[in-house]
Design a protein around this motif. Structure first.
Motif, PDB file in Angstrom:
ATOM      1  N   SER A  41       0.451  -1.286  -0.044  1.00  0.00           N
ATOM      2  CA  SER A  41      -0.074  -0.381  -0.471  1.00  0.00           C
ATOM      3  C   SER A  41       0.597   1.378   0.433  1.00  0.00           C
ATOM      4  CB  SER A  41      -0.527  -0.147   1.218  1.00  0.00           C
ATOM      5  OG  SER A  41      -1.860  -0.832   0.771  1.00  0.00           O
ATOM      6  N   LYS A  42       0.450   2.175  -0.916  1.00  0.00           N
ATOM      7  CA  LYS A  42       1.310   3.234  -0.827  1.00  0.00           C
ATOM      8  C   LYS A  42       0.239   4.240  -1.144  1.00  0.00           C
ATOM      9  CE  LYS A  42       4.720   1.698  -2.827  1.00  0.00           C
ATOM     10  NZ  LYS A  42       5.773   0.786  -1.999  1.00  0.00           N
ATOM     11  N   ARG A  43       0.646   5.786  -0.256  1.00  0.00           N
ATOM     12  CA  ARG A  43      -0.503   7.361  -0.652  1.00  0.00           C
ATOM     13  C   ARG A  43       0.209   7.300  -2.080  1.00  0.00           C
ATOM     14  NH1 ARG A  43      -0.473  12.304  -0.235  1.00  0.00           N
ATOM     15  NH2 ARG A  43      -2.502  13.742   1.092  1.00  0.00           N
ATOM     16  N   LEU A  44      -1.673   7.742  -2.996  1.00  0.00           N
ATOM     17  CA  LEU A  44      -1.571   7.857  -4.518  1.00  0.00           C
ATOM     18  C   LEU A  44      -0.799   9.347  -4.386  1.00  0.00           C
ATOM     19  CD1 LEU A  44      -5.000   6.440  -5.411  1.00  0.00           C
ATOM     20  CD2 LEU A  44      -2.273   5.545  -5.429  1.00  0.00           C
ATOM     21  N   TRP A  45      -0.325  10.257  -5.347  1.00  0.00           N
ATOM     22  CA  TRP A  45       0.452  11.651  -5.901  1.00  0.00           C
ATOM     23  C   TRP A  45      -0.805  11.987  -5.727  1.00  0.00           C
ATOM     24  CZ3 TRP A  45       4.622  14.111  -5.167  1.00  0.00           C
ATOM     25  CH2 TRP A  45       4.896  15.564  -5.877  1.00  0.00           C
ATOM     26  N   HIS A  46      -2.153  11.439  -6.463  1.00  0.00           N
ATOM     27  CA  HIS A  46      -3.153  12.238  -6.978  1.00  0.00           C
ATOM     28  C   HIS A  46      -4.148  11.431  -6.338  1.00  0.00           C
ATOM     29  CE1 HIS A  46      -1.774  15.866  -8.705  1.00  0.00           C
ATOM     30  NE2 HIS A  46      -0.482  15.341  -9.891  1.00  0.00           N
ATOM     31  N   PRO A  47      -5.579  11.965  -5.339  1.00  0.00           N
ATOM     32  CA  PRO A  47      -6.477  10.725  -5.285  1.00  0.00           C
ATOM     33  C   PRO A  47      -7.802  10.626  -6.662  1.00  0.00           C
ATOM     34  CG  PRO A  47      -6.734  13.510  -3.983  1.00  0.00           C
ATOM     35  CD  PRO A  47      -5.910  12.956  -5.054  1.00  0.00           C
ATOM     36  N   VAL A  48      -7.091   9.069  -6.772  1.00  0.00           N
ATOM     37  CA  VAL A  48      -8.579   8.834  -7.025  1.00  0.00           C
ATOM     38  C   VAL A  48      -9.934   9.261  -7.128  1.00  0.00           C
ATOM     39  CG1 VAL A  48      -9.517   6.992  -9.417  1.00  0.00           C
ATOM     40  CG2 VAL A  48      -6.321   7.322  -8.791  1.00  0.00           C
ATOM     41  N   GLY A  49     -10.952   9.414  -7.214  1.00  0.00           N
ATOM     42  CA  GLY A  49     -12.576   9.705  -6.355  1.00  0.00           C
ATOM     43  C   GLY A  49     -12.048   9.796  -5.004  1.00  0.00           C
ATOM     44  N   GLN A  50     -12.273   9.199  -4.254  1.00  0.00           N
ATOM     45  CA  GLN A  50     -12.113   9.269  -2.658  1.00  0.00           C
ATOM     46  C   GLN A  50     -10.958   8.561  -2.443  1.00  0.00           C
ATOM     47  OE1 GLN A  50     -14.365  11.630  -1.322  1.00  0.00           O
ATOM     48  NE2 GLN A  50     -15.587  12.325  -3.065  1.00  0.00           N
ATOM     49  N   ASP A  51     -10.168   7.526  -3.143  1.00  0.00           N
ATOM     50  CA  ASP A  51      -9.322   6.557  -2.222  1.00  0.00           C
ATOM     51  C   ASP A  51      -7.992   7.897  -2.610  1.00  0.00           C
ATOM     52  OD1 ASP A  51     -10.343   4.857  -2.394  1.00  0.00           O
ATOM     53  OD2 ASP A  51     -11.315   4.847  -4.292  1.00  0.00           O
ATOM     54  N   GLU A  52      -7.202   7.872  -1.190  1.00  0.00           N
ATOM     55  CA  GLU A  52      -6.018   8.481  -1.260  1.00  0.00           C
ATOM     56  C   GLU A  52      -5.043   7.774  -1.627  1.00  0.00           C
ATOM     57  OE1 GLU A  52      -5.697  12.016   1.222  1.00  0.00           O
ATOM     58  OE2 GLU A  52      -7.737  12.643   0.766  1.00  0.00           O
TER      59      GLU A  52
END
Length: 91
Positions: A41-52
């Motif tokens: 699991s990693k933090r996304l650079w840009h959120p995809v929808g509501q997912d960070e």
């Protein structure tokens, strides 16, 4: 048969179910899995929808080029797959 690398970002929570769904989808289109890597699991650079957060996986497989677009389409239909990247590997 060509070699491909498929990188998926999966939604947190249903990771194991989604991994098995991806494997079932690949076997449905006669792709043979040669290797898997779980990048965690990693933090996304840009959120995809509501997912960070996202769970990253890499699958090395081989299959026919005509089936790749069908697999990409089915990945888009699965709500637990946030993003996907299919590239042709050397060989």
């Amino acid at each position: 048969m060509r070699n491909y690398e498929i990188t998926n970002i999966l939604r947190e929570g249903n990771v194991e179910e989604t991994k098995s769904a991806v494997k079932d989808l690949l076997s449905k289109y006669n792709f043979t899995i040669q290797g898997e890597e779980d990048w965690g699991s990693k933090r996304l650079w840009h959120p995809v929808g509501q997912d960070e957060q996202g769970h990253f996986t890499l699958i090395k497989c081989s299959g026919t080029p005509s089936e790749v677009s069908k697999i990409e389409h089915e990945f888009k239909l699965n709500a637990n797959i946030l993003k996907t990247l299919v590239i042709r590997a050397n060989g």
